[in-house]
Each structure stands twice: as C-alpha cells, then as structure tokens.
Design a protein around this motif. Sequence first.
Motif, PDB file in Angstrom:
ATOM      1  N   ALA A  97     -20.391  -3.954   0.678  1.00 15.73           N
ATOM      2  CA  ALA A  97     -19.923  -5.337   0.701  1.00 15.73           C
ATOM      3  C   ALA A  97     -18.811  -5.541  -0.319  1.00 15.73           C
ATOM      4  CB  ALA A  97     -21.085  -6.284   0.421  1.00 15.73           C
ATOM      5  N   TYR A  98     -18.972  -4.970  -1.490  1.00 14.08           N
ATOM      6  CA  TYR A  98     -18.000  -5.133  -2.560  1.00 14.08           C
ATOM      7  C   TYR A  98     -16.650  -4.507  -2.201  1.00 14.08           C
ATOM      8  CZ  TYR A  98     -15.546  -3.885  -6.834  1.00 14.08           C
ATOM      9  OH  TYR A  98     -14.576  -3.684  -7.772  1.00 14.08           O
ATOM     10  N   VAL A  99     -16.674  -3.245  -1.756  1.00 11.55           N
ATOM     11  CA  VAL A  99     -15.407  -2.551  -1.497  1.00 11.55           C
ATOM     12  C   VAL A  99     -14.744  -3.068  -0.223  1.00 11.55           C
ATOM     13  CG1 VAL A  99     -14.315  -0.305  -1.243  1.00 11.55           C
ATOM     14  CG2 VAL A  99     -16.304  -0.530  -2.705  1.00 11.55           C
ATOM     15  N   VAL A 100     -15.535  -3.408   0.792  1.00 10.00           N
ATOM     16  CA  VAL A 100     -14.948  -4.000   1.995  1.00 10.00           C
ATOM     17  C   VAL A 100     -14.224  -5.297   1.646  1.00 10.00           C
ATOM     18  CG1 VAL A 100     -15.496  -5.176   4.161  1.00 10.00           C
ATOM     19  CG2 VAL A 100     -16.499  -2.948   3.667  1.00 10.00           C
ATOM     20  N   SER A 101     -14.843  -6.110   0.809  1.00 10.33           N
ATOM     21  CA  SER A 101     -14.199  -7.364   0.398  1.00 10.33           C
ATOM     22  C   SER A 101     -12.877  -7.082  -0.304  1.00 10.33           C
ATOM     23  CB  SER A 101     -15.129  -8.148  -0.538  1.00 10.33           C
ATOM     24  OG  SER A 101     -16.323  -8.493   0.107  1.00 10.33           O
ATOM     25  N   GLY A 102     -12.890  -6.116  -1.213  1.00 11.98           N
ATOM     26  CA  GLY A 102     -11.668  -5.797  -1.943  1.00 11.98           C
ATOM     27  C   GLY A 102     -10.559  -5.307  -1.039  1.00 11.98           C
ATOM     28  N   PHE A 103     -10.877  -4.372  -0.157  1.00  9.32           N
ATOM     29  CA  PHE A 103      -9.832  -3.814   0.688  1.00  9.32           C
ATOM     30  C   PHE A 103      -9.422  -4.756   1.809  1.00  9.32           C
ATOM     31  CE2 PHE A 103     -10.453   0.033  -1.604  1.00  9.32           C
ATOM     32  CZ  PHE A 103      -9.251   0.711  -1.455  1.00  9.32           C
ATOM     33  N   ALA A 104     -10.325  -5.603   2.267  1.00 10.00           N
ATOM     34  CA  ALA A 104      -9.912  -6.620   3.236  1.00 10.00           C
ATOM     35  C   ALA A 104      -8.913  -7.570   2.594  1.00 10.00           C
ATOM     36  CB  ALA A 104     -11.126  -7.387   3.751  1.00 10.00           C
ATOM     37  N   GLY A 105      -9.180  -7.968   1.346  1.00  9.64           N
ATOM     38  CA  GLY A 105      -8.229  -8.797   0.611  1.00  9.64           C
ATOM     39  C   GLY A 105      -6.914  -8.082   0.402  1.00  9.64           C
ATOM     40  N   GLY A 106      -6.979  -6.782   0.113  1.00 10.58           N
ATOM     41  CA  GLY A 106      -5.761  -6.004  -0.074  1.00 10.58           C
ATOM     42  C   GLY A 106      -4.958  -5.850   1.200  1.00 10.58           C
ATOM     43  N   ALA A 107      -5.656  -5.614   2.320  1.00  8.10           N
ATOM     44  CA  ALA A 107      -4.960  -5.446   3.599  1.00  8.10           C
ATOM     45  C   ALA A 107      -4.256  -6.727   4.019  1.00  8.10           C
ATOM     46  CB  ALA A 107      -5.961  -5.011   4.675  1.00  8.10           C
ATOM     47  N   LEU A 108      -4.930  -7.862   3.844  1.00  9.90           N
ATOM     48  CA  LEU A 108      -4.326  -9.132   4.232  1.00  9.90           C
ATOM     49  C   LEU A 108      -3.119  -9.454   3.348  1.00  9.90           C
ATOM     50  CD1 LEU A 108      -4.382 -11.586   6.027  1.00  9.90           C
ATOM     51  CD2 LEU A 108      -6.077 -12.628   4.507  1.00  9.90           C
ATOM     52  N   ALA A 109      -3.254  -9.200   2.051  1.00 11.05           N
ATOM     53  CA  ALA A 109      -2.131  -9.455   1.145  1.00 11.05           C
ATOM     54  C   ALA A 109      -0.943  -8.566   1.471  1.00 11.05           C
ATOM     55  CB  ALA A 109      -2.574  -9.252  -0.302  1.00 11.05           C
ATOM     56  N   SER A 110      -1.210  -7.287   1.798  1.00 11.29           N
ATOM     57  CA  SER A 110      -0.129  -6.373   2.167  1.00 11.29           C
ATOM     58  C   SER A 110       0.550  -6.814   3.449  1.00 11.29           C
ATOM     59  CB  SER A 110      -0.682  -4.950   2.339  1.00 11.29           C
ATOM     60  OG  SER A 110      -1.135  -4.435   1.108  1.00 11.29           O
ATOM     61  N   ALA A 111      -0.269  -7.283   4.416  1.00  9.43           N
ATOM     62  CA  ALA A 111       0.296  -7.738   5.686  1.00  9.43           C
ATOM     63  C   ALA A 111       1.218  -8.938   5.477  1.00  9.43           C
ATOM     64  CB  ALA A 111      -0.826  -8.099   6.652  1.00  9.43           C
ATOM     65  N   LEU A 112       0.898  -9.801   4.529  1.00  7.46           N
ATOM     66  CA  LEU A 112       1.745 -10.957   4.235  1.00  7.46           C
ATOM     67  C   LEU A 112       2.948 -10.583   3.374  1.00  7.46           C
ATOM     68  CD1 LEU A 112      -0.955 -13.689   3.512  1.00  7.46           C
ATOM     69  CD2 LEU A 112       0.468 -13.443   5.559  1.00  7.46           C
ATOM     70  N   ALA A 113       2.798  -9.548   2.559  1.00  5.09           N
ATOM     71  CA  ALA A 113       3.877  -9.174   1.641  1.00  5.09           C
ATOM     72  C   ALA A 113       5.112  -8.685   2.380  1.00  5.09           C
ATOM     73  CB  ALA A 113       3.378  -8.108   0.668  1.00  5.09           C
ATOM     74  N   GLY A 114       4.907  -7.937   3.507  1.00  8.32           N
ATOM     75  CA  GLY A 114       6.060  -7.448   4.265  1.00  8.32           C
ATOM     76  C   GLY A 114       6.945  -8.576   4.774  1.00  8.32           C
ATOM     77  N   PRO A 115       6.389  -9.531   5.535  1.00  8.19           N
ATOM     78  CA  PRO A 115       7.212 -10.673   5.979  1.00  8.19           C
ATOM     79  C   PRO A 115       7.751 -11.506   4.815  1.00  8.19           C
ATOM     80  CG  PRO A 115       5.202 -10.518   7.283  1.00  8.19           C
ATOM     81  CD  PRO A 115       5.065  -9.536   6.158  1.00  8.19           C
ATOM     82  N   ALA A 116       6.954 -11.633   3.734  1.00  8.75           N
ATOM     83  CA  ALA A 116       7.431 -12.404   2.580  1.00  8.75           C
ATOM     84  C   ALA A 116       8.674 -11.751   1.984  1.00  8.75           C
ATOM     85  CB  ALA A 116       6.321 -12.512   1.526  1.00  8.75           C
ATOM     86  N   TYR A 117       8.679 -10.420   1.929  1.00 10.18           N
ATOM     87  CA  TYR A 117       9.851  -9.719   1.395  1.00 10.18           C
ATOM     88  C   TYR A 117      11.046  -9.877   2.332  1.00 10.18           C
ATOM     89  CZ  TYR A 117      12.767  -6.030  -0.543  1.00 10.18           C
ATOM     90  OH  TYR A 117      13.805  -5.333  -1.101  1.00 10.18           O
ATOM     91  N   ALA A 118      10.778  -9.794   3.645  1.00 12.51           N
ATOM     92  CA  ALA A 118      11.873  -9.911   4.615  1.00 12.51           C
ATOM     93  C   ALA A 118      12.532 -11.287   4.580  1.00 12.51           C
ATOM     94  CB  ALA A 118      11.346  -9.616   6.019  1.00 12.51           C
ATOM     95  N   HIS A 119      11.736 -12.336   4.341  1.00 11.86           N
ATOM     96  CA  HIS A 119      12.267 -13.703   4.397  1.00 11.86           C
ATOM     97  C   HIS A 119      12.677 -14.263   3.029  1.00 11.86           C
ATOM     98  CE1 HIS A 119      10.173 -13.533   8.314  1.00 11.86           C
ATOM     99  NE2 HIS A 119      11.111 -14.385   8.695  1.00 11.86           N
ATOM    100  N   PHE A 120      11.946 -13.871   1.990  1.00 12.61           N
ATOM    101  CA  PHE A 120      12.176 -14.482   0.672  1.00 12.61           C
ATOM    102  C   PHE A 120      12.466 -13.465  -0.429  1.00 12.61           C
ATOM    103  CE2 PHE A 120       9.098 -17.127   3.028  1.00 12.61           C
ATOM    104  CZ  PHE A 120       9.880 -18.261   3.197  1.00 12.61           C
ATOM    105  N   GLY A 121      12.535 -12.184  -0.075  1.00 16.58           N
ATOM    106  CA  GLY A 121      12.814 -11.172  -1.078  1.00 16.58           C
ATOM    107  C   GLY A 121      11.640 -10.935  -2.002  1.00 16.58           C
ATOM    108  N   TRP A 122      11.932 -10.389  -3.160  1.00 16.39           N
ATOM    109  CA  TRP A 122      10.889 -10.033  -4.124  1.00 16.39           C
ATOM    110  C   TRP A 122      10.159 -11.273  -4.650  1.00 16.39           C
ATOM    111  CZ3 TRP A 122       8.176  -6.024  -4.708  1.00 16.39           C
ATOM    112  CH2 TRP A 122       7.471  -5.777  -5.883  1.00 16.39           C
ATOM    113  N   THR A 123      10.817 -12.414  -4.663  1.00 14.75           N
ATOM    114  CA  THR A 123      10.152 -13.652  -5.076  1.00 14.75           C
ATOM    115  C   THR A 123       8.984 -13.981  -4.145  1.00 14.75           C
ATOM    116  OG1 THR A 123      12.187 -14.548  -6.032  1.00 14.75           O
ATOM    117  CG2 THR A 123      10.464 -16.130  -5.443  1.00 14.75           C
ATOM    118  N   GLY A 124       9.156 -13.734  -2.847  1.00 15.61           N
ATOM    119  CA  GLY A 124       8.082 -13.979  -1.896  1.00 15.61           C
ATOM    120  C   GLY A 124       6.890 -13.078  -2.138  1.00 15.61           C
TER     121      GLY A 124
END
Length: 406
Positions: free
Chosen positions: A353-380
Amino acid sequence: MPSATTASRQRRTPSPDRRPGSAFLVLIAGATAVTAANIYLVAALLPLIAHDYGSTASAVAWIASVAQLGYAVGLLFFAPLGDRANRRRLVAVLTLVTTAALAAGAAAPGTAALAAAVFVTAAATVIPQLLVPLVAERAPADRRARHVAAVVAGLFTGIVAARVLGGLAGQAFGWRWVFAGSAVLTLVLGLATARVLPSERGRTGSASGFLAGIAALPGLVRHSPDLWRACLRQAGMFGAWSALWTSLALLLTGPEYGLSTATAGLFGLFGLTASAVAPLAGGLVDRFGAAKVVRAAYLLAAVSVPLFWLGGQVMAALFAASIAIHAALVTSHVANQTLALTTTKTPAAANTAYVVSGFAGGALASALAGPAYAHFGWTGVSAVAGAWLLTGWGATAVGTRRVASG
C-alpha cells in the motif's frame, strides 16, 4: 500512536540465526540497485529515444510515466504475496520476466512497443519490495530503520546509475544496448539473490490468497492512521521528486543549457546524496521517530522547489536543489517505509500500500510534468512539484487534526 500490538512487534528481536548478515544485506542492496535502475532508464535516454524514432524529447516523455505506473501496478499485484508466497520462487520468476521485457524493449520498433516493454519491465521489477519486509522482519528492533536504510541506499544508487551510466552508455553505444546490458545484469543478480533467500516451503501464495491480499489493502490503510499518513506523505514527496527528476534531461539538453545526453547524465551524480544520507536517516528514525524525521524532510523539499525553479537559468541553484531534493526524498522514504513496515501485522501488504501510493503519485506527477514543460517550460514543472508537496502534507495535516479532535 502505535497500538500495543505494534509496540510489542517493534520490541520483538529476532533470534541470532535469523538476523541478516552483512553479505546478505549487500546482495539485496545490489539487486535493489539494478532493478531500480530499470525503472529510470527511459528518463535518462529520452533524447536518444526521440532521435531514433524521429520525434522530440517532450513528445516521448510520457514513456517515463508509463514506467512508474507499471511499477505501481506490479506492486499492487505482486508485492502482497510477500506475506504468503515462496519469495525465492517468486523472485526467480520475476527476474526472468524482467529480463525478457528488457530484451523486447531493446528491439522495440516504435514508441508503442517500447512503452509496452517498459510497462512489463517495471511491473515485474518489484523484487526490492518483496525483500524489504524480510529485512525488517529479521533486523534487531533497535536497528530496524538502519537495515531498511541499507536497502533504500541500494535503490537510490540504482536510480543514480540509471541517470549517469545509462546516459553515458547510451551516448556511446545507443539506447538499445543499454536495455540489453540491463537485461543481462538483471538476470545474473536476480537469480543470485533468489538462490540465497531462505527456504519458505510452507508458503504457497494461492490465487484466492493473492486476490484477498489486494482486496484487503483499502481496509488496511483505512484502519491504520500511521500507514495512511505514510502513504499520502510519500506520494506527495515522490511526486515532487518525479516531476523534477524525470523532466531534468529535457531542461539540460534543451535550449536553456544545450548539454549532450552524456553530460546531462552526469548530473545524476548528485543523486549519490541519497545513498549517503540513507544510513544517517535510518539512525535518526531509530533515535527520534518517523514523524519528526518526515517533517524535517518536507521542509528541506519545500526549500528545494524554488531552487529548482531558479535553476532553470542558474546552474549553481540546480546543483543545490538536486542535493536537497535527494536528501529530502530518501530521508522521508526511510522514515515512512519503516513506519509502514511496523504499524500492522501484515508488513508485506502494508509495504505494498505504501509503495503503490508513492509510485502512483510519482507516475501522475510525471505525466503532468511533460505537458507542463511543453506549455510553460521549467516553471510549469516546478509548479507541479510544489503542488504535490502541498497536497501530500496538507491532506495529512488536516487528517491528523481530525483524528486528534475525534
């Protein structure tokens, strides 16, 4: 507060013949390093993969999040078996599956095939989380966090190796040979680890027990406030780290700095901070308790986010931020994972439960980071990281006040 049962479990000291020897810990840490590296190979090789497929790095960045999502799925389905299955047999089977998936990734003709291979690789790369409950179970009570920290140090060493050696080898030989080499290392070290694990003939891990272990996870988290807080806080911390670290190659090889993939990979040497901090974090948890250590880690991570943002233009700030975020992540992980392993009667399920929670949070953040970088750069990207930290701490702080008032 831990229950009386938890306290008695924490005071329980294993008999001398069950305590893990140093050679056993070193081998497990080594296997952890190699398997952890498999999850992060893609993040280090994104520019080379994009060039090979005639695309851009930001357009293939989603494959890095597929790796983390695959790891979370693998944890959900396989890690609960640590409480009931024969770990020696399970480690051997997962090693063979991981090796085959890495070989398929090396021969992938396109991004879809590569993503599928990466998903299977990450899903089967759960060996460390099958072994860490064994390490905690066999450790003396007053040194439990230190023993967990030894495995955590191996995990972050693998992450550094993926960033540094993966980038260098990819630049020299091509990203496909990096996948092939990792397949060989995984096969050798994984089977060696399986060979030295203790015999567990009484464990079967039937299909019904397997499904029951998954179904029990929500109730396990709901009825253990300590486990619930550990899950959410590590999801916030790991999400912040993942958003920044999986996007770092895009910043370093982009117009802001214009570094080669190999040079950008050397930046991962700052991740050695995590390997150095892990033993210290274990000692602090054993002495002061998990809650105080996690609070300090979050404060350090909060400082690192604006430093990362400034690092979009100032290299020195990027250096300092990389050291700070790795120190914060590993400190938080050692504390939260030790708490997760000692707060229930089913440590493998709680660890799942602990590690799944951590990596699920990491996967979602990574998925958002790509579009954030494409649209807003490193600030995003920096904004995504800050939002994850606020969410992880804020949600648990509210929950803590409610529990106290109730």
